[in-house]
Each structure stands twice: as structure tokens, then as C-alpha cells.
Write a protein that holds these residues in place. Sequence first.
Motif, short mmCIF file in Angstrom:
data_model
loop_
_atom_site.label_atom_id
_atom_site.label_comp_id
_atom_site.label_asym_id
_atom_site.label_seq_id
_atom_site.Cartn_x
_atom_site.Cartn_y
_atom_site.Cartn_z
N ASN A 398 0.81 -1.22 0.00
CA ASN A 398 0.00 0.00 0.00
C ASN A 398 0.84 1.26 0.00
O ASN A 398 0.52 2.24 -0.67
CB ASN A 398 -0.95 0.01 1.20
CG ASN A 398 -2.11 -0.96 1.03
OD1 ASN A 398 -2.38 -1.40 -0.08
ND2 ASN A 398 -2.77 -1.29 2.10
N SER A 402 0.92 4.28 -2.87
CA SER A 402 0.56 5.66 -2.56
C SER A 402 1.63 6.66 -2.95
O SER A 402 1.40 7.85 -3.03
CB SER A 402 0.28 5.80 -1.05
OG SER A 402 1.48 5.60 -0.30
N HIS A 414 -2.77 6.53 -5.11
CA HIS A 414 -3.54 7.35 -4.18
C HIS A 414 -3.74 8.76 -4.71
O HIS A 414 -4.80 9.36 -4.53
CB HIS A 414 -2.84 7.40 -2.82
CG HIS A 414 -3.07 6.17 -2.00
ND1 HIS A 414 -2.78 6.10 -0.65
CD2 HIS A 414 -3.55 4.95 -2.32
CE1 HIS A 414 -3.07 4.89 -0.20
NE2 HIS A 414 -3.53 4.18 -1.19
N GLU A 415 -2.72 9.31 -5.36
CA GLU A 415 -2.84 10.67 -5.87
C GLU A 415 -3.84 10.75 -7.01
O GLU A 415 -4.59 11.72 -7.13
CB GLU A 415 -1.47 11.18 -6.34
CG GLU A 415 -0.49 11.43 -5.20
CD GLU A 415 -1.05 12.39 -4.16
OE1 GLU A 415 -1.66 13.40 -4.55
OE2 GLU A 415 -0.90 12.12 -2.96
N ALA A 418 -7.12 10.51 -5.36
CA ALA A 418 -7.37 11.71 -4.56
C ALA A 418 -7.87 12.88 -5.40
O ALA A 418 -8.47 13.81 -4.87
CB ALA A 418 -6.10 12.12 -3.81
N LEU A 509 -8.69 0.22 -2.51
CA LEU A 509 -7.70 1.28 -2.71
C LEU A 509 -8.31 2.66 -2.49
O LEU A 509 -7.63 3.57 -2.00
CB LEU A 509 -7.08 1.17 -4.10
CG LEU A 509 -6.21 -0.08 -4.32
CD1 LEU A 509 -5.73 -0.14 -5.75
CD2 LEU A 509 -5.03 -0.10 -3.35
N ASP A 512 -8.33 2.96 1.19
CA ASP A 512 -7.00 3.27 1.69
C ASP A 512 -6.70 4.76 1.57
O ASP A 512 -6.17 5.39 2.50
CB ASP A 512 -5.94 2.48 0.91
CG ASP A 512 -5.97 1.00 1.24
OD1 ASP A 512 -6.56 0.63 2.28
OD2 ASP A 512 -5.42 0.20 0.46
N MET A 513 -7.04 5.33 0.41
CA MET A 513 -6.84 6.76 0.23
C MET A 513 -7.68 7.55 1.21
O MET A 513 -7.22 8.53 1.82
CB MET A 513 -7.20 7.15 -1.22
CG MET A 513 -6.97 8.62 -1.58
SD MET A 513 -8.34 9.73 -1.16
CE MET A 513 -9.56 9.19 -2.36
N CYS A 514 -8.92 7.12 1.41
CA CYS A 514 -9.84 7.80 2.33
C CYS A 514 -9.31 7.79 3.76
O CYS A 514 -9.29 8.82 4.43
CB CYS A 514 -11.21 7.12 2.25
SG CYS A 514 -12.45 7.80 3.36
N LEU A 516 -6.27 7.39 4.75
CA LEU A 516 -5.04 8.17 4.82
C LEU A 516 -5.36 9.65 5.01
O LEU A 516 -4.77 10.33 5.86
CB LEU A 516 -4.20 7.96 3.56
CG LEU A 516 -2.90 8.77 3.47
CD1 LEU A 516 -1.94 8.37 4.59
CD2 LEU A 516 -2.24 8.59 2.11
N LYS A 517 -6.32 10.16 4.22
CA LYS A 517 -6.71 11.56 4.36
C LYS A 517 -7.32 11.82 5.73
O LYS A 517 -7.03 12.83 6.37
CB LYS A 517 -7.73 11.95 3.28
CG LYS A 517 -7.28 11.72 1.85
CD LYS A 517 -6.01 12.46 1.51
CE LYS A 517 -5.62 12.22 0.07
NZ LYS A 517 -4.25 12.68 -0.23
#
Length: 893
Positions: A398, A402, A414-415, A418, A509, A512-514, A516-517
Motif C-alpha cells: 500500500n 501511494s 492514491h494521488e 485523490a 484502494l 486506503d486513500m480515504c 489516509l486523508k
Amino acid sequence: MAEFLLSKLAESVVSQTVQRITDLLIHEAASLRSVKEDVLLLKDDLRSLWAFLKDADSKQEHDQRLRDLVLQVKDVAFDADDVIEIFILKVTSSYVKAFHNKNVRIQLSFVRKRTRGIFRRMQNYGIESVAAEGTSSTAELQRSLRRSSPNDDEDHDVISLERSTRALTAELTKEEDRLCIVSIVGMGGLGKTTLAKKVFNSVKQHFDCSAWVFISQRYVPKDILIEIFKQVDSSFENTMKFGNNKYQKQRYLQEMQEHELIGLVKAELKQKLYLVVLDDIWRIEAWDSVKRAFPKGKKGSKLLFTTRNREVATFADPLSSQIEPPFLTLEESWELLQRKAFTRDIVGDGSCPLEFIDLGKEMAQKCGGLPLAVVVLGGLLSTKNSLDEWKKVMRDVNSYLSKQESRQQYDGVHEILALSYHDLPYYLKPCFLYLGNYPEDYGIPKRKLVRLWIGEGFIMTQTEGMTAKQTFEEVAEGYLEELINRCMVQVDKRDHTGIGVKTCRMHDLMRDMCTLKARNEIFAQIIQQHESNMSINVSATSFQHSGNSHSRRLVIHPGCDLYWDTHPTCTYFGMHVANASWVNQVHPNLRSLLCFGGALSLSALRLSNFRMLRVLELRVVDGSKIPGAIVPYNMSKEDWNDVRIDELKDIETLKDIPSSVLFRYDALNKLINIRNIGIDFEGSSNDDVRKVLASPIIQSGRLQSLNMYISSGDGFPSLESVSSCHGLSKLNLKGKLLEGMHSNNNHTLQFLPASLTKLILWRSNMEQDPMPVLEKLPNLRFLRVGSDAYRGSTMVCSTDGFPMLETLVLFDLVFLKKWTIEKGSMPSLKKLTIDEVSNLEMIPEGLQFVTSLKELNIVGMDNSFCDKLQVKNGIEGEDYYKVRHIPSISIQI
């Protein structure tokens, strides 16, 4: 991009606080009378900050000063909310004296001083004016890396697009006598642009001219129009390449007005068969700005969109098809990973050495079928030549996904994902981050989710586009639909209507991004199983800009140790606790405690620590008595004794409420906003039932769901009053239905409204076959009839009956012997369950004509009935021909 995200989330925090203060000024006017002027001044200061944050731009994304200021803005908003709520708490608990008024004024003054200080620093830094100056170099780099061209060589990345390719090719080459807009929709990284390139290059020779234009979030209409004109006007290309003044025409176009360019493009396309691709279009406004440039053209002209937003596609062309590329299977993911990780110049034929296969497949599975993730991971693995290096990547896949791979064509996964988050309006950002609270692979119930959003204060009463008649639940459901349309949330199951959402989920995924933010924003502190028995030091990972670093939201996942008792092991807030490291995250300003797994003793809730709690989600253990301040979701009858139900004027949902409670304090005439209600008539007279059915609760026409239970007495009187419920979608009736009391002996079911999509009848004791009436309900999708609901021996479903029915359940109809299904009946039926209809002689002959049927469940029927439907020793049962077309048949004797 972190600072940009901070500013956007802070924007939503401040907006919620402003709205919260507005609501408090309205609903707590008496409590706040002595400090009203101070509160109003604070509200104005926060509005000024809100205005700044709404205009903030990613230009400042590497400005540490802005980062610090934005974090301070969040803290100020939280502190303002705390000061006001604590004051109201003390006033309502008769714990206030004159010095408390003075004290709260001092605190409000201090918060206002901090607010003005932040605003002055913003002005000193010139931050307020940078939004109009342009965009950051990092944002520009990201867009340039993503900028597409039909000539890019991505053949290596095309995997299993055959079905989508055929569908898209058919749509683009179809000759329709109108300008059709075909759209490829889906979440970021799904391969929309790759699919579009593949088909564009294969069909463009079919058209007189074609163009490919990359739009992105920061589109400039004039630049789009110029680029299209350059590609569709062959003479322009000749001028550019061979003319002596090759830049003259380019300069001429740049000097033209936007409306002139629209006319120029339109004139060029008017007599041509053309294909224009608008790649990566995000907003309806982007289409509105250029749509006048596209005439009907020759028959068969097409526009092709790629977009993450279904609303854009639907708005542009409601009649055209939307194509969504599927996620890759594990086999397809592994094939693509091999292509990227093992190029031909490294390994002869591009295949994977045997010792890498198991590890490679495991990593391919981690990508969740998202092509972009596989490509990024494959590109990374192509630089790793040893098995040990692959194992290192596997240990933290992961984090690798990212990271931004600046030397490759793609940003980090992730970007890319995002970008969808960046594009959300401020009011949707907290709603999206809230989804990260749920465990991985969790089916999120829509009804509970929207209520949690409401409880958290995310649903704004002044949101743009909200109508005055909309309820909070309707607005919240609209928010969820918007997230689904933006391909950030996936529909897991549809509800009984076949249209609405029952449960939703997030791609791994995207989640995961969510998360992280959310973690970066201290949006929520999540305690997972592996963390529950170890101490967690939040301050070590929190920003050290102030003392207010704890999250206002504590989330406990399944499998955690939730034991909280008086057995002495350690002391916390003056109370002995054991194995409860999660309590270290409890603090006086905690707003939400969400427990998604296990059960929790409520002894903790008697602590003053929870004085600010707004949202509580948990299961209760140990027979703990629910504190008086909490109204539980499932209420026993005793729980209703102390509730002034008539004062809950805005309540929309009541479950299993005794009818006697509705007669207290004239609640029947006051609860006019009820949308969903379940009423238990146990011990009630027929007169009481009639009064309820004649009350505004039923007659207002607002009801969407109605459950009524009568276990004794004469049962339900006429259902005629229910006919006025034109918005009623779900109806559940338990109890005897009176028949033959209407003119011409018409069935009482004739009064059911046409809006019904789900109907459950049980213990109705009907003597007349209900099917001739029920099959005329035009929108009915789910029907369950059982427990002696019908006491007749024959039942008939007629031709053209039940046009929309998808699920039919017959259970415990012990008198039914013969069931007839006429050809053409139930054309939409997908699932049929026959459960303990013990005297039914055989499966209906007409079932063989219900070709839509996908699932047949036979439960509790005798051996002779079941044997007729099975193939044993290669011999078909005598009724097998009636069901051979059904893909899934389950028989439980």
C-alpha cells in the motif's frame, strides 16, 4: 497536496460550526439569551474565515504558514462549538450562576481574539488574493503527467477489454439521426482513457474528421475550442506545417473571442461526419461552456466522454449508453503485472520466472482489480530483480502504491484517486471521509449511514440546491447518490425498489486513500484488532500546533477487546479499567463513539467524559441499563414510558411503537413529519386502529414505510385510508384482513396505493385469492405472503400480471394445493422461494415460461415434490422441464 486538503476539510469544519451556531441560536434561544450578542459576533468572525477557505486554492500547497493557519482555523471552530455547547449544558442542568455568564463571555472573547489573529496573519501573508493568480507548479505537473493523447503507446496496458471494446465500437459506429454522446464512466484508474484510445484509433477512419482533447478539472474553454479546431481543420494543419507564417493562424485564433471560436468550430463540423473525444471531463459546467460548438453534423456523428461523474454523462445525453469498464479478475491482473514487471529485453519472452509466481499473484490480488494499481506496481517491480526485493515490496504494498513515481507516466495510485476527493464540494468531504470509519470489505447500510451523517451534523440545511420541502434524510441520501455518481462509492445491494441503495461499499484502494486523508486530518481515531491491546499514543502522530489534537471521533473495529469493568488493573479518570486501551482516546470533547464490532458495557457512559457525545453506535452487554439521556434505536415497551413522544415533532422514523403511546398528549396529530413507522396494536381496540389509520400520520401522504401488527381481535378494518399514501413504498401487515365488507365484495387489498414496491402479508387469514388484486400493482417488486395469510386451496397469477415483480416468497400456506401461473405472468421475476407450502401438489406448469427467473429456493417440502424437480442417476424428474432454465436451484428437504 496535503495543505490543499487541509484547507478544504477546514472549510467544511467551519461551515458546520457556523450552521451549528445558527441552529443553536434558533433552538436554544432562551439558554443563550445572556450571551447572544457574543455568539453572533463569533458567528460573523467564523463566516469571514469560511469565505477565505472557500476561495483558497492549491497554489499554497507548499506554504507551511498556510498549513499552520488552516490547522488553527479547525481548532478555533472546534473550540467555539465546545464553549457554546458546554454553556448550554450547564444552563439546562440549572448549574449556572452569574459568574458563568461572565466566564463564557471571556472564553468567547478569547476565541474571537484567536479568530481575528488568524485573519490578520492571512492578510499579512497575502494568502487571501492568491486564489486568482493561478495554480501551483505541483498541480500543473500532476495534470501534465496525466494529459492524454490518442497516440500514446499503451498497448502493453490493455487487458481484457474485449467486451467493453465491442460495446463502445458498436455505440460509436451506430448511425443515429441525432448527435449522440457516448460516455465511458468509472472510478480513477479503471482504464477509461485506455479503452477510449483503443477504440478511437480503430474507428476514426470511419469519420470525416476526428479530434481528441484532454479536459481535466482546470479546463479553459477557449483552449479546448482552439485544440478541436486545429485537429478537425486539415487546412490549418497544412498551414502550420508548411506555411511561411506557421504561427500566424495560431496567434489569430488566440486573439478571437470565445463565441467566435464556437462559431468557427461549429461551421467546420456542420457538414462533416465527425468524432470528438473529450477526455477526463469532470463537470457539467465544462460541457456547458463548449456544447454550442457541436452541431448535429452528418448522420452518425459522435462525441465521446471519459468521466468519473455519471451526472455529467447523464446530463449531456440522457438517451445514450454509459459504458463502465469492469475490474480485472485475478488472472487478468497477474497477466498485466507480468507484462509490466518482466519486459522482453530482461526476460526472453516476457514471462515470469517460477520462483516469482506465487509472490506476484499475491501482490496482483492486492491491487483489487484496478488496472492503474497493477501498472504502477508492475513498473516498480520492473526495477527489482531479486526475490528478496519483491518480498520487501510485498511487505508494504500500500505504501508503494501511494507514492508518486515521478519518472513514470503515472502518479501514485492514491494521488490519482485523490483527484476525485479534491473535486468534491466542501459539504461532501466529511461525508466521504466518514466512510473510512467502516472496516475493510464492509457492506455499509444506507439507512444507518445517513442517520449517522445527520447526527454528526454533516447535513446542512442551507446547502446549495436543497429545496425547502426536503428532509434531512432525503438530503443525506442525495449526498450518497452524488458520491456514487462520482464513482467514489460502489453500490453493494439495491433495495426493494430495485433503484434505491440498500448497502454500499468502497473499493479497497479508494478506502486506503480515504483513511489516509482522514488520519492526516485527525478526522477519526480508529482502533483496530491488532491495536486494541496496546497503548496508542495519539499525540505522537498528531500535529503539535495546539493542545487540541485529539480526534472528536473514536471508532472501534470488530475483534477489539472492549472489556471495561471495575476489576483493578489501572486507573483512568478515577475509575479502574482492565484491558481497555481504547479508553485512552476518550476525552471530554468526544463527539462520536462508533463501535462496529463486539459489545460494550455501558458503565463507561456514566462518566462525565461523555458529556459532549452526539453520536453513539454500539451493542449493549451485561444487561447494562441505558442512561436516561439516551433514546435507544430498538426500544422495549417499557422504554417508552418516560418518552414525551409528542415533543419529537421533527422525528421521521419510529420503530415498533405501541399504539397506546401515540394517543398520549395528542401525538397522533402532532407527529406530522413521520416518514417511516412501525405500530404494534397489541391490546388495542378496533376503534383505536381506525383512529390511527385516520390520523395525520397516515393521511398526510408523507409515509414511505408502514409496518402494522395486530396479533388478536378482529384484525384490520378497511384499508381505504391507506390509499391516500401516494408515496408509500413499503407495507408490512401482520394480522387479519377483513373481507367482503365493501361493495360488490371487493377485496380490501384494492385500496393499496400504486406506489408500493414491497409488500409483506402474514396471518391475514384471507379466504379470497389475493393475487388478482396484487398483480395489478404496477410497481411491486417484492411480495411475501405467508403464515396463513391465504387460506384458500387455489391461486392464480394471470397473463401480464405482476409486471415488475422480482422476488416472490410463499411460506407456510398449508391450505394451498394448486398454483397456476399463466404464460406472460411475472415477466421480471428473478427469485422465487417456496417455503413449507406443504400441500402444494406440484410446481406450476407456467413457471417454464418465466425466463427471467435466476434463483429457485425450495424449503421444507416433502420428498415427492422435490424429487420431481431433480435429476437423479441421469434421470430427470417429471417436473424438471419446468425449471431446467433456472441457473440456481436450491432444495432443502
